[in-house]
Motif scaffolding. Structure first.
Motif, PDB file in Angstrom:
ATOM      1  N   ASN A  63       0.867  -1.174   0.000  1.00 44.58           N
ATOM      2  CA  ASN A  63       0.000   0.000   0.000  1.00 44.58           C
ATOM      3  C   ASN A  63       0.904   1.225   0.000  1.00 44.58           C
ATOM      4  OD1 ASN A  63      -1.935   1.942   0.303  1.00 44.58           O
ATOM      5  ND2 ASN A  63      -2.560   1.354   2.366  1.00 44.58           N
ATOM      6  N   GLY A  64       0.979   1.916  -1.123  1.00 41.65           N
ATOM      7  CA  GLY A  64       1.900   3.036  -1.237  1.00 41.65           C
ATOM      8  C   GLY A  64       3.128   2.646  -2.032  1.00 41.65           C
ATOM      9  N   ALA A  65       4.229   3.348  -1.776  1.00 42.44           N
ATOM     10  CA  ALA A  65       5.453   3.111  -2.544  1.00 42.44           C
ATOM     11  C   ALA A  65       6.659   3.199  -1.624  1.00 42.44           C
ATOM     12  CB  ALA A  65       5.580   4.132  -3.672  1.00 42.44           C
ATOM     13  N   SER A  70      10.487   2.278  -8.416  1.00 38.85           N
ATOM     14  CA  SER A  70      10.918   2.539  -9.796  1.00 38.85           C
ATOM     15  C   SER A  70      11.365   1.257 -10.493  1.00 38.85           C
ATOM     16  CB  SER A  70      12.063   3.559  -9.807  1.00 38.85           C
ATOM     17  OG  SER A  70      13.197   3.040  -9.123  1.00 38.85           O
ATOM     18  N   LEU A  71      11.593   0.195  -9.726  1.00 38.95           N
ATOM     19  CA  LEU A  71      12.043  -1.078 -10.289  1.00 38.95           C
ATOM     20  C   LEU A  71      10.883  -2.033 -10.554  1.00 38.95           C
ATOM     21  CD1 LEU A  71      15.075  -1.636  -7.884  1.00 38.95           C
ATOM     22  CD2 LEU A  71      15.079  -0.530 -10.126  1.00 38.95           C
ATOM     23  N   VAL A  72       9.689  -1.657 -10.122  1.00 41.89           N
ATOM     24  CA  VAL A  72       8.520  -2.518 -10.309  1.00 41.89           C
ATOM     25  C   VAL A  72       8.188  -2.588 -11.795  1.00 41.89           C
ATOM     26  CG1 VAL A  72       6.044  -2.743  -9.858  1.00 41.89           C
ATOM     27  CG2 VAL A  72       7.605  -2.085  -8.009  1.00 41.89           C
ATOM     28  N   SER A  73       8.155  -3.811 -12.324  1.00 41.22           N
ATOM     29  CA  SER A  73       7.903  -3.981 -13.759  1.00 41.22           C
ATOM     30  C   SER A  73       6.421  -4.089 -14.078  1.00 41.22           C
ATOM     31  CB  SER A  73       8.630  -5.222 -14.283  1.00 41.22           C
ATOM     32  OG  SER A  73       8.196  -6.390 -13.612  1.00 41.22           O
ATOM     33  N   LYS A  74       5.604  -4.423 -13.065  1.00 43.23           N
ATOM     34  CA  LYS A  74       4.171  -4.555 -13.309  1.00 43.23           C
ATOM     35  C   LYS A  74       3.428  -4.530 -11.985  1.00 43.23           C
ATOM     36  CE  LYS A  74       0.330  -5.398 -15.516  1.00 43.23           C
ATOM     37  NZ  LYS A  74      -0.338  -4.300 -16.249  1.00 43.23           N
ATOM     38  N   THR A  75       2.244  -3.917 -11.976  1.00 41.43           N
ATOM     39  CA  THR A  75       1.365  -3.947 -10.808  1.00 41.43           C
ATOM     40  C   THR A  75      -0.014  -4.419 -11.243  1.00 41.43           C
ATOM     41  OG1 THR A  75       0.599  -1.659 -11.072  1.00 41.43           O
ATOM     42  CG2 THR A  75       2.590  -2.009  -9.753  1.00 41.43           C
ATOM     43  N   TRP A  76      -0.730  -4.995 -10.286  1.00 41.65           N
ATOM     44  CA  TRP A  76      -2.096  -5.450 -10.544  1.00 41.65           C
ATOM     45  C   TRP A  76      -3.000  -4.971  -9.420  1.00 41.65           C
ATOM     46  CZ3 TRP A  76       2.240  -8.475 -11.006  1.00 41.65           C
ATOM     47  CH2 TRP A  76       2.539  -8.955 -12.289  1.00 41.65           C
ATOM     48  N   SER A  77      -4.221  -4.613  -9.769  1.00 39.38           N
ATOM     49  CA  SER A  77      -5.190  -4.131  -8.786  1.00 39.38           C
ATOM     50  C   SER A  77      -6.320  -5.125  -8.551  1.00 39.38           C
ATOM     51  CB  SER A  77      -5.779  -2.791  -9.237  1.00 39.38           C
ATOM     52  OG  SER A  77      -6.344  -2.905 -10.535  1.00 39.38           O
ATOM     53  N   ILE A  78      -6.333  -6.212  -9.331  1.00 34.66           N
ATOM     54  CA  ILE A  78      -7.347  -7.260  -9.180  1.00 34.66           C
ATOM     55  C   ILE A  78      -6.638  -8.609  -9.129  1.00 34.66           C
ATOM     56  CG2 ILE A  78      -9.373  -8.384 -10.202  1.00 34.66           C
ATOM     57  CD1 ILE A  78      -9.973  -5.754 -11.636  1.00 34.66           C
ATOM     58  N   GLU A  91     -10.917  -7.214  -5.679  1.00 33.62           N
ATOM     59  CA  GLU A  91     -10.289  -5.900  -5.764  1.00 33.62           C
ATOM     60  C   GLU A  91      -9.274  -5.783  -4.626  1.00 33.62           C
ATOM     61  OE1 GLU A  91     -10.620  -3.418  -7.861  1.00 33.62           O
ATOM     62  OE2 GLU A  91     -12.367  -4.011  -9.069  1.00 33.62           O
ATOM     63  N   LEU A  92      -8.065  -5.343  -4.936  1.00 35.43           N
ATOM     64  CA  LEU A  92      -7.000  -5.307  -3.937  1.00 35.43           C
ATOM     65  C   LEU A  92      -6.863  -3.958  -3.241  1.00 35.43           C
ATOM     66  CD1 LEU A  92      -4.204  -7.286  -5.815  1.00 35.43           C
ATOM     67  CD2 LEU A  92      -6.028  -8.148  -4.333  1.00 35.43           C
ATOM     68  N   ALA A  93      -7.531  -2.922  -3.737  1.00 37.89           N
ATOM     69  CA  ALA A  93      -7.395  -1.575  -3.175  1.00 37.89           C
ATOM     70  C   ALA A  93      -7.647  -1.593  -1.665  1.00 37.89           C
ATOM     71  CB  ALA A  93      -8.377  -0.634  -3.863  1.00 37.89           C
ATOM     72  N   MET A  95      -4.372  -1.881  -1.557  1.00 35.83           N
ATOM     73  CA  MET A  95      -3.134  -2.575  -1.889  1.00 35.83           C
ATOM     74  C   MET A  95      -2.975  -2.710  -3.405  1.00 35.83           C
ATOM     75  SD  MET A  95      -1.605  -3.645   0.970  1.00 35.83           S
ATOM     76  CE  MET A  95      -1.925  -4.086   2.681  1.00 35.83           C
ATOM     77  N   LYS A  96      -1.743  -2.975  -3.811  1.00 35.68           N
ATOM     78  CA  LYS A  96      -1.453  -3.402  -5.171  1.00 35.68           C
ATOM     79  C   LYS A  96      -0.482  -4.571  -5.103  1.00 35.68           C
ATOM     80  CE  LYS A  96      -2.315   0.755  -7.897  1.00 35.68           C
ATOM     81  NZ  LYS A  96      -1.748   1.707  -8.895  1.00 35.68           N
ATOM     82  N   TYR A  97      -0.643  -5.489  -6.038  1.00 38.99           N
ATOM     83  CA  TYR A  97       0.287  -6.611  -6.139  1.00 38.99           C
ATOM     84  C   TYR A  97       1.363  -6.216  -7.138  1.00 38.99           C
ATOM     85  CZ  TYR A  97       1.737 -11.507  -5.913  1.00 38.99           C
ATOM     86  OH  TYR A  97       2.439 -12.669  -5.688  1.00 38.99           O
ATOM     87  N   LYS A  98       2.632  -6.372  -6.750  1.00 36.62           N
ATOM     88  CA  LYS A  98       3.727  -5.832  -7.549  1.00 36.62           C
ATOM     89  C   LYS A  98       4.760  -6.905  -7.880  1.00 36.62           C
ATOM     90  CE  LYS A  98       3.294  -1.265  -5.377  1.00 36.62           C
ATOM     91  NZ  LYS A  98       4.006  -0.129  -4.739  1.00 36.62           N
ATOM     92  N   MET A  99       5.439  -6.687  -8.999  1.00 37.72           N
ATOM     93  CA  MET A  99       6.500  -7.597  -9.431  1.00 37.72           C
ATOM     94  C   MET A  99       7.790  -6.819  -9.668  1.00 37.72           C
ATOM     95  SD  MET A  99       6.895  -9.722 -13.023  1.00 37.72           S
ATOM     96  CE  MET A  99       5.663 -10.987 -12.718  1.00 37.72           C
ATOM     97  N   VAL A 100       8.877  -7.342  -9.108  1.00 35.67           N
ATOM     98  CA  VAL A 100      10.217  -6.813  -9.359  1.00 35.67           C
ATOM     99  C   VAL A 100      11.082  -7.975  -9.828  1.00 35.67           C
ATOM    100  CG1 VAL A 100      12.299  -5.825  -8.316  1.00 35.67           C
ATOM    101  CG2 VAL A 100      10.045  -4.965  -7.651  1.00 35.67           C
TER     102      VAL A 100
END
Length: 393
Positions: A63-65, A70-78, A91-93, A95-100
């Protein structure tokens, strides 16, 4: 206990020594440099071989950054989940699911480290670490190095062989695939698809689309033994054949790995040698998600060092009830693997995503945990919990 170091000056004396340049070692090194107090210290980072590091993705919810955003290649909200004929979209709000990707992370951190005169990067194979009282001697094949504090990320699965508690292995094999057809929804991350045989071990696949044509498709099992890559690859190809709607695709890259899921007491006989990463117990016993816990531990370490205090091992930062929950879940997954899919699916189905992510990050309140547990098979969980309590006596 305070550390009371003065900045080391001789060639083989340092304020901090970090062993290993994986996720934990690099996260700690760059975080030390970003702090105005620890950033002035003399630091040694030892890595056996920077050329042999196997690239992989690190996924986490946030939640946030933070500095790595800046290294996150993709985020998902669902997020989506599948079990048998059931399917779920959450729905993840907020939160966001992130990939590095580890390659991006390592490149970024090494670029920072190489510009600093007070941090030294050496390719050395560490043989042993010994606490000499006021300092620690780190033995390598090419010489000795000394520091009041050593952060050690080395871990061998063989260390678990004598453990009499719970041990499962989270094994995974992932393919980065590119399809000729636009078959993926890049807004949705499939976090758990249990449409696979669950008889001998918990099995699921997750599908993380980067575009409509590209995705990471990764098959994961929780098992009592370590299987061959060929076995995992067969499960992955079967999943793709049955559930990925494509006639033709190319494999752009691959990743494999094994993460211990255990109630083993990770630690060190010395307060001056602090295990970090998986070696420090930063992989949650019942689910993994190492990235999140590594960052929690690193933040604590830097805060303590900035106040000239001794950092604690990771397990001492966690409320004991979370380890107990993990032990109960490990027992269930080990003895009743066929129940794992239904339990995981039900937890996400009957609770909002924010509560579940807090629970999985060991940051939930007791009331939130009670609310999660009461929606599960209560008598079954109580029976498993009682067996854990009796085991302790």
């Amino acid at each position: 206990m305070t550390i009371s170091t003065t900045t080391a000056t001789s060639d083989n004396n340092f304020d901090y020594i970090i062993i290993g340049a994986g996720l934990a070692g690099l996260s700690l090194a760059v975080s030390l440099l970003k702090n105005k107090i620890t950033g002035r210290k003399r630091i040694l980072l030892l890595e056996k071989s920077q050329q042999q590091y196997q690239g992989r993705t690190w996924c986490f919810w946030e939640n946030g950054a933070d500095w790595w955003d800046s290294l996150v290649s993709k985020t998902w909200s669902i997020a989506t989940f599948y079990e048998g004929t059931r399917q779920l979209a959450k729905e993840l709000a907020p939160m966001k699911y992130k990939m590095v990707h580890s390659d991006d992370y390592r490149r970024y951190v090494f670029n920072i480290l190489r510009k600093q005169q007070n941090i030294h990067l050496l390719s050395r194979d560490v043989v042993d670490c010994k606490d000499l009282g006021t300092t620690v001697a780190v033995h390598t094949e090419e010489g000795l190095f000394f520091a009041p504090l050593v952060f050690d990320s080395r871990f061998q699965l063989a260390e678990l062989e004598r453990h009499k508690g719970h041990i499962l292995y989270q094994q995974f094999i992932g393919w980065f695939i590119k399809s000729e057809e636009p078959i993926f929804d890049p807004q949705k991350a499939c976090l758990m698809d249990f449409r696979a045989t669950q008889d001998t071990h918990v099995s699921f696949c997750y599908v993380l689309p980067k575009t409509a044509h590209e995705a990471l498709v990764e098959f994961t099992i929780f098992s009592k033994q370590i299987y061959s890559d060929q076995y995992l690859q067969a499960l992955l190809t079967t999943y793709i054949d049955e559930h990925i709607d494509t006639f033709s695709f190319n494999v752009l890259g691959k990743e494999t790995g094994v993460i211990p899921m255990t109630d083993y007491a990770f630690g060190s006989p010395s307060n001056r040698i602090i295990p970090i990463g998986t070696a420090g117990g930063c992989s949650k016993p019942s689910s993994g998600y190492t990235f999140t816990f590594v960052q929690q531990h690193v933040k604590h370490i830097v805060q303590q060092l900035a106040q000239d205090r001794l950092p604690l091992p990771f397990h001492k930062l966690q409320a004991k009830r979370f380890l107990f929950y993990d032990r109960v879940m490990l027992r269930i997954l080990k003895e009743f693997p066929e129940k794992g899919a239904s339990l995981f699916f039900s937890m996400f189905h009957r609770n909002n995503a924010n509560s579940m992510f807090k629970f999985l990050a060991n940051q939930s309140t007791l009331w939130q945990e009670i609310n999660i547990f009461r929606k599960l098979p209560v008598l079954f969980f109580l029976r498993m919990a009682w067996r854990e309590i009796v085991r302790d006596k």
